[in-house]
Write a protein that holds these residues in place. Structure first.
Motif, short mmCIF file in Angstrom:
data_model
loop_
_atom_site.label_atom_id
_atom_site.label_comp_id
_atom_site.label_asym_id
_atom_site.label_seq_id
_atom_site.Cartn_x
_atom_site.Cartn_y
_atom_site.Cartn_z
N ARG A 85 0.82 -1.22 0.00
CA ARG A 85 0.00 0.00 0.00
C ARG A 85 0.85 1.27 0.00
O ARG A 85 0.34 2.37 0.15
N SER A 86 2.18 1.09 -0.15
CA SER A 86 3.09 2.25 -0.14
C SER A 86 2.77 3.22 -1.28
O SER A 86 2.41 2.81 -2.38
N VAL A 87 2.96 4.52 -0.98
CA VAL A 87 2.79 5.51 -2.05
C VAL A 87 4.03 5.56 -2.95
O VAL A 87 4.01 6.13 -4.03
N LEU A 88 5.12 4.98 -2.47
CA LEU A 88 6.33 4.90 -3.30
C LEU A 88 6.15 3.73 -4.26
O LEU A 88 6.18 2.56 -3.85
N LEU A 89 5.96 4.02 -5.50
CA LEU A 89 5.62 2.98 -6.47
C LEU A 89 6.64 1.83 -6.50
O LEU A 89 6.23 0.66 -6.51
N PRO A 90 7.97 2.12 -6.50
CA PRO A 90 8.91 1.00 -6.55
C PRO A 90 8.75 0.05 -5.36
O PRO A 90 8.85 -1.15 -5.51
N VAL A 91 8.49 0.63 -4.18
CA VAL A 91 8.32 -0.21 -2.99
C VAL A 91 7.04 -1.04 -3.12
O VAL A 91 7.02 -2.24 -2.84
N ALA A 92 5.97 -0.40 -3.57
CA ALA A 92 4.69 -1.10 -3.70
C ALA A 92 4.81 -2.26 -4.71
O ALA A 92 4.34 -3.37 -4.45
N GLU A 93 5.47 -1.99 -5.83
CA GLU A 93 5.58 -3.04 -6.86
C GLU A 93 6.46 -4.20 -6.39
O GLU A 93 6.12 -5.37 -6.60
N ARG A 94 7.59 -3.84 -5.81
CA ARG A 94 8.46 -4.89 -5.28
C ARG A 94 7.72 -5.75 -4.28
O ARG A 94 7.86 -6.96 -4.26
N SER A 95 6.95 -5.10 -3.40
CA SER A 95 6.24 -5.83 -2.35
C SER A 95 5.22 -6.78 -2.97
O SER A 95 5.07 -7.92 -2.51
N ARG A 96 4.55 -6.32 -4.02
CA ARG A 96 3.58 -7.20 -4.69
C ARG A 96 4.28 -8.44 -5.26
O ARG A 96 3.79 -9.54 -5.16
N TRP A 97 5.44 -8.18 -5.88
CA TRP A 97 6.18 -9.29 -6.50
C TRP A 97 6.58 -10.33 -5.43
O TRP A 97 6.34 -11.52 -5.59
N TYR A 98 7.16 -9.84 -4.32
CA TYR A 98 7.62 -10.80 -3.31
C TYR A 98 6.45 -11.41 -2.54
O TYR A 98 6.55 -12.54 -2.07
N SER A 103 2.82 -3.19 -14.13
CA SER A 103 4.18 -2.84 -13.67
C SER A 103 5.18 -2.77 -14.83
O SER A 103 5.39 -3.75 -15.53
N PRO A 104 5.82 -1.61 -15.00
CA PRO A 104 6.85 -1.53 -16.05
C PRO A 104 8.10 -2.33 -15.70
O PRO A 104 8.82 -2.78 -16.57
N VAL A 105 8.34 -2.53 -14.39
CA VAL A 105 9.55 -3.24 -13.98
C VAL A 105 9.32 -4.75 -13.90
O VAL A 105 10.09 -5.55 -14.40
N TYR A 106 8.22 -5.14 -13.26
CA TYR A 106 7.97 -6.57 -13.02
C TYR A 106 6.99 -7.18 -14.03
O TYR A 106 6.71 -8.36 -13.97
N GLY A 107 6.47 -6.34 -14.94
CA GLY A 107 5.40 -6.80 -15.83
C GLY A 107 5.72 -8.07 -16.59
O GLY A 107 4.99 -9.06 -16.49
N GLU A 108 6.84 -8.06 -17.32
CA GLU A 108 7.15 -9.22 -18.15
C GLU A 108 7.48 -10.45 -17.31
O GLU A 108 7.08 -11.57 -17.63
N ARG A 109 8.22 -10.19 -16.24
CA ARG A 109 8.59 -11.29 -15.35
C ARG A 109 7.34 -11.94 -14.75
O ARG A 109 7.23 -13.16 -14.65
#
Lengths: 210, 268
Positions: free
Chosen positions: B209-222, B247-253
């Motif tokens: 639920r972080s407002v920092l997008l990188p933290v939120a996306e990473r957390s979803r992935w893990y 997610s632009p970073v984790y999308g393909e993965r």
């Protein structure tokens, strides 16, 4: 002035002597790195900045090379340092144009610092993911290369001397190709590397075009 | 694979991959480095590829798994192998008893295999952390955070998780703490790396639920990886689908992992 560099002893061996406290070996190591760094920097930065860039990279190498976990691969690792210094050079030029940005309060500073750190970590992660995806794609397109990399990486995981790592990887590949000699293994590995570079370049192209 | 059998001496430039990966003998390395001084193109190639070589050598496990997973996908699945096996037995005399036996075996083996395969799918690699002096509005919590992250960098994940919990509790009284989301994320990740996926769920869920997008996306992935390790495919699918879409970073993965997951577990 042209500098002479040693060609009868590997940089890893020179580095090992330097780490053991041999000052002349350290001088030799940095002379050799300077020659290589200069040749690379010449292709990338303005003539007036080459010396500074090379000096900066060598200082970073000097500061950090004793802390490296690996005992070999000093040249490849040093080249990543040079890459970072050249990258920073371009970043600094870009930042010059962005200096007018005003910071409103301390909270904004904290948030922006945090975001910058995370972004740099994300870059590392992005590279790792890019490589992971490329290796998966390589294994799909060229299963032999996939198997060679599997054997090689498993061998790297176990560690040991270059000879041990190489022999284990060769043994793995020889299960399917018993006639493969060490030299032919290196050539095959080189071809697989070329395929991997191509896959990485295709990925990069894909990102650029959205 | 050409040139098998005869041990021809390769061209120097063909030794590049072996050099990068540290496979050459000291004498070969010296020869190759001397060659690099004469051949700027090969030296350029070495320079361009250096970050990937470092990544490969730093974490061979991660890339071996990627290659193995891709190779495994190309092989027929166990279900397909069973079907092929059964179709070879399609003679009336043996059909009935063999089919009954096969169905029994499949029924008995499927749940266990799903657990095993889901765990194999999970990718839990440490996220690199750069230690910096941090000032985020709560000095005591910051110090605990730094100490915990030093443990994390040393790969003492259980100690890191405990330290981060202390930092979070210390900061709770202060109301706002700039590092809360990061602390929650790294606590969740540390617990995952310490093989405690059930305990990782709560902090990772909070960090999503972080407002920092990188933290939120990473957390979803893990969090998705934690769900896989806990054999909860539906929850993992939901998270991966969201990452794959947004997610632009984790999308393909995420899309790739989702695809593998849906080969094992039917789409929900």
């Amino acid at each position: 002035m042209a500098e002479t560099v040693p060609t009868d002893i590997s940089l890893d061996e020179v580095c090992a002597k330097s780490l053991a406290g041999d000052d002349s070996a350290e001088a030799l190591l940095f002379t050799s790195l300077r020659v290589r760094f200069t040749a690379i920097a010449k292709r990338r930065v303005h003539q007036d900045h080459i010396e500074d860039i090379v000096q900066d990279a060598l200082q970073t190498v000097l500061r950090k090379y004793k802390e490296r976990a690996q005992t070999d691969g000093i040249l490849v690792w040093s080249l990543t340092v040079l890459r970072n210094v050249i990258g920073n050079y371009y970043q600094a030029r870009k930042r010059e144009t962005e200096r007018m940005v005003q910071v409103e309060d301390w909270q904004r500073v904290a948030t922006s610092t945090t975001t910058e750190v995370i972004s740099s970590q994300l870059e590392t992660e992005q590279l790792a993911w890019q490589l992971e995806k490329a290796i998966a794609s390589l294994a799909t397109k060229y299963p032999r290369c996939g198997k060679i990399f599997t054997g090689l990486l498993a061998s790297l995981e176990r560690g040991g001397s270059s000879r041990e790592i190489s022999q284990r990887a060769l043994d793995f590949v020889c299960r399917e190709h018993p006639d493969l000699t060490p030299n032919n293994f290196y050539v095959t590995l080189h071809r697989c590397r070329a395929h991997l570079r191509l896959v990485l370049a295709e990925q990069e192209e894909g990102y650029r075009h959205g | 694979m050409a040139d098998q059998g005869i041990d021809r001496k390769p061209n120097m430039s063909d030794l590049l991959a072996a050099y990068e990966l540290g496979l050459l003998s000291p004498r070969q390395r010296a020869e190759f480095e001397a060659f690099l001084l004469q051949d700027e193109d090969t030296q350029e190639e070495l320079f361009e590829n250096a970050p990937f070589v470092i990544a490969l050598r730093d974490n061979p496990v991660r890339y071996r798994r990627a290659a193995e997973a891709a190779l495994a996908e190309m092989e027929p699945s166990s279900r397909e192998r069973w079907l092929a096996f059964l179709s070879n037995l399609m003679t009336p005399r043996v059909l009935a008893p063999v089919t009954a036996l096969a169905v029994l075996i499949i029924l008995l083996s499927v749940p266990q295999q799903t657990v095993l395969d889901l765990r194999k799918l999970a990718q839990v690699d440490p996220v690199p952390y750069v230690q910096l002096e941090t000032r985020s509005g709560h000095q005591a919590a910051d110090q605990l955070f730094d100490a915990a992250m030093a443990q994390y960098s040393e790969q003492h994940y259980e100690a890191a998780a405990r330290g981060l919990q202390d930092a979070i509790q210390t900061a709770e009284a202060a109301g706002y703490w700039g590092l809360l989301d990061q602390a929650l994320f790294y606590r969740g990740l540390s617990l995952l790396l310490a093989e405690q996926p059930a305990e990782a769920i709560a902090p990772l869920t909070a960090a999503t639920r972080s407002v920092l997008l990188p933290v939120a996306e990473r957390s979803r992935w893990y969090l998705a990886q934690a769900r896989l390790l806990m054999n909860e495919p539906v929850q993992a699918q939901e998270l991966l689908r969201e990452l794959a879409t947004h997610s632009p970073v984790y999308g393909e993965r995420a899309a790739m992992q989702l695809n593998r997951l849906e080969r094992i577990v039917p789409h929900h």
